[in-house]
Design a protein around this motif. Structure first.
Motif, PDB file in Angstrom:
ATOM      1  N   ALA A 173      -1.017  -2.246 -10.100  1.00  0.00           N
ATOM      2  CA  ALA A 173      -1.624  -1.358  -9.113  1.00  0.00           C
ATOM      3  C   ALA A 173      -2.056  -2.133  -7.870  1.00  0.00           C
ATOM      4  O   ALA A 173      -1.849  -1.677  -6.742  1.00  0.00           O
ATOM      5  N   ILE A 174      -2.633  -3.305  -8.078  1.00  0.00           N
ATOM      6  CA  ILE A 174      -3.048  -4.136  -6.944  1.00  0.00           C
ATOM      7  C   ILE A 174      -1.829  -4.508  -6.097  1.00  0.00           C
ATOM      8  O   ILE A 174      -1.854  -4.394  -4.865  1.00  0.00           O
ATOM      9  N   ARG A 175      -0.765  -4.948  -6.758  1.00  0.00           N
ATOM     10  CA  ARG A 175       0.459  -5.306  -6.034  1.00  0.00           C
ATOM     11  C   ARG A 175       0.984  -4.104  -5.246  1.00  0.00           C
ATOM     12  O   ARG A 175       1.366  -4.223  -4.083  1.00  0.00           O
ATOM     13  N   ALA A 176       1.009  -2.942  -5.866  1.00  0.00           N
ATOM     14  CA  ALA A 176       1.507  -1.738  -5.202  1.00  0.00           C
ATOM     15  C   ALA A 176       0.659  -1.385  -3.986  1.00  0.00           C
ATOM     16  O   ALA A 176       1.193  -0.999  -2.942  1.00  0.00           O
ATOM     17  N   MET A 177      -0.665  -1.535  -4.104  1.00  0.00           N
ATOM     18  CA  MET A 177      -1.540  -1.214  -2.971  1.00  0.00           C
ATOM     19  C   MET A 177      -1.398  -2.237  -1.843  1.00  0.00           C
ATOM     20  O   MET A 177      -1.472  -1.881  -0.670  1.00  0.00           O
ATOM     21  N   ILE A 178      -1.181  -3.508  -2.197  1.00  0.00           N
ATOM     22  CA  ILE A 178      -1.004  -4.530  -1.169  1.00  0.00           C
ATOM     23  C   ILE A 178       0.294  -4.304  -0.402  1.00  0.00           C
ATOM     24  O   ILE A 178       0.348  -4.451   0.817  1.00  0.00           O
TER      25      ILE A 178
ATOM     26  N   SER B  80       1.367   2.010   0.391  1.00  0.00           N
ATOM     27  CA  SER B  80       0.211   2.853   0.678  1.00  0.00           C
ATOM     28  C   SER B  80       0.192   4.003  -0.314  1.00  0.00           C
ATOM     29  O   SER B  80       1.212   4.391  -0.869  1.00  0.00           O
ATOM     30  N   LEU B  81      -0.984   4.522  -0.517  1.00  0.00           N
ATOM     31  CA  LEU B  81      -1.154   5.657  -1.412  1.00  0.00           C
ATOM     32  C   LEU B  81      -1.081   6.924  -0.588  1.00  0.00           C
ATOM     33  O   LEU B  81      -1.888   7.133   0.312  1.00  0.00           O
ATOM     34  N   GLU B  82      -0.110   7.745  -0.878  1.00  0.00           N
ATOM     35  CA  GLU B  82       0.076   8.967  -0.132  1.00  0.00           C
ATOM     36  C   GLU B  82      -0.289  10.167  -0.986  1.00  0.00           C
ATOM     37  O   GLU B  82      -0.038  10.185  -2.185  1.00  0.00           O
TER      38      GLU B  82
ATOM     39  N   THR C  65      -2.498   9.742   4.008  1.00  0.00           N
ATOM     40  CA  THR C  65      -2.383   8.450   3.354  1.00  0.00           C
ATOM     41  C   THR C  65      -3.751   7.967   2.931  1.00  0.00           C
ATOM     42  O   THR C  65      -4.702   8.004   3.705  1.00  0.00           O
ATOM     43  N   LEU C  66      -3.840   7.544   1.679  1.00  0.00           N
ATOM     44  CA  LEU C  66      -5.076   6.960   1.175  1.00  0.00           C
ATOM     45  C   LEU C  66      -4.966   5.451   1.279  1.00  0.00           C
ATOM     46  O   LEU C  66      -3.983   4.862   0.880  1.00  0.00           O
ATOM     47  N   THR C  67      -5.980   4.852   1.805  1.00  0.00           N
ATOM     48  CA  THR C  67      -6.084   3.399   1.753  1.00  0.00           C
ATOM     49  C   THR C  67      -7.424   3.084   1.130  1.00  0.00           C
ATOM     50  O   THR C  67      -8.357   3.888   1.241  1.00  0.00           O
ATOM     51  N   PRO C  68      -7.536   1.950   0.450  1.00  0.00           N
ATOM     52  CA  PRO C  68      -8.830   1.621  -0.145  1.00  0.00           C
ATOM     53  C   PRO C  68      -9.920   1.692   0.914  1.00  0.00           C
ATOM     54  O   PRO C  68      -9.808   1.101   1.984  1.00  0.00           O
ATOM     55  N   GLY C  69     -10.928   2.490   0.640  1.00  0.00           N
ATOM     56  CA  GLY C  69     -12.027   2.648   1.575  1.00  0.00           C
ATOM     57  C   GLY C  69     -12.064   4.023   2.223  1.00  0.00           C
ATOM     58  O   GLY C  69     -13.088   4.465   2.681  1.00  0.00           O
ATOM     59  N   ASN C  70     -10.912   4.742   2.267  1.00  0.00           N
ATOM     60  CA  ASN C  70     -10.954   6.084   2.869  1.00  0.00           C
ATOM     61  C   ASN C  70     -10.506   7.140   1.873  1.00  0.00           C
ATOM     62  O   ASN C  70     -10.066   8.202   2.253  1.00  0.00           O
ATOM     63  N   GLU C  71     -10.627   6.836   0.578  1.00  0.00           N
ATOM     64  CA  GLU C  71     -10.137   7.756  -0.430  1.00  0.00           C
ATOM     65  C   GLU C  71     -11.031   8.971  -0.616  1.00  0.00           C
ATOM     66  O   GLU C  71     -10.703   9.853  -1.370  1.00  0.00           O
TER      67      GLU C  71
END
Length: 173
Positions: free
Chosen positions: A136-141, A144-146, A166-172
């Motif tokens: 999951a960390i690799r995928a987020m780096i 992006s989470l859509e 799009t979700l990014t860590p911090g704006n979820e």
């Protein structure tokens, strides 16, 4: 539950939904039972490749060093200060990977689990959980989470268009 085009992104979404923020950088504490040391080598290598620093307890640290993986030794709580709980409290550890094999090891890791929980540091107690978190960390780096509707995932087309959500860590939230 999380859904996405890859397991890594789906798992990342599930963790965000559960209130768990996986780190994208920092330091990982690794302390694993003997049966998991070979697997820990692969995980530590992947984490190093992603830019993480590794700290480990004596046995795990020595094993990783023998495999050519640079890491920093940290004391178990019973070995005296400074120890891993001190590092957690000081904000020096961003992810914990700790597998145990017997009642004594479980009891010894209680203060680590409690500190990680209190300080909201992600904590993996199994190799499978650690592998999923690393993926999951690799995928987020690297991506992006859509946010998409279920209909978009199951529309039958191989291509799914993002709709700007799009979700990014911090704006979820």
């Amino acid at each position: 539950m999380g859904i996405d085009a890859s397991f890594g992104l789906a798992f990342a979404k599930s963790q965000l939904a559960a209130g768990q923020r996986l780190p994208l950088e920092g330091t990982v504490f690794i302390s694993v039972r003997d049966e998991d040391k070979a697997l820990a080598t692969n995980m530590a290598t992947e984490l190093k490749d992603l830019g993480f620093q590794i700290v480990a307890t004596r046995g795990t640290s020595a094993f990783l060093a023998q495999q050519g993986i640079a890491n920093r030794l940290v004391n178990k709580v019973r070995e005296g200060r400074p120890h891993v709980v001190d590092m957690l409290k000081n904000g020096e550890v961003n992810l914990v990977i700790n597998t145990t094999s017997d009642k004594q090891a479980i009891a010894e890791s209680f203060s680590i689990r409690r500190a990680a929980l209190t300080l909201e540091v992600p904590y993996c107690t199994t190799v499978a959980g650690a592998r999923a978190s690393i993926e999951a960390i690799r995928a987020m780096i690297h991506g992006s989470l859509e946010v998409r509707t279920l209909q978009e995932y199951h529309s039958g087309g191989a291509r799914h268009e993002a709709r700007g959500n799009t979700l990014t860590p911090g704006n979820e939230g």
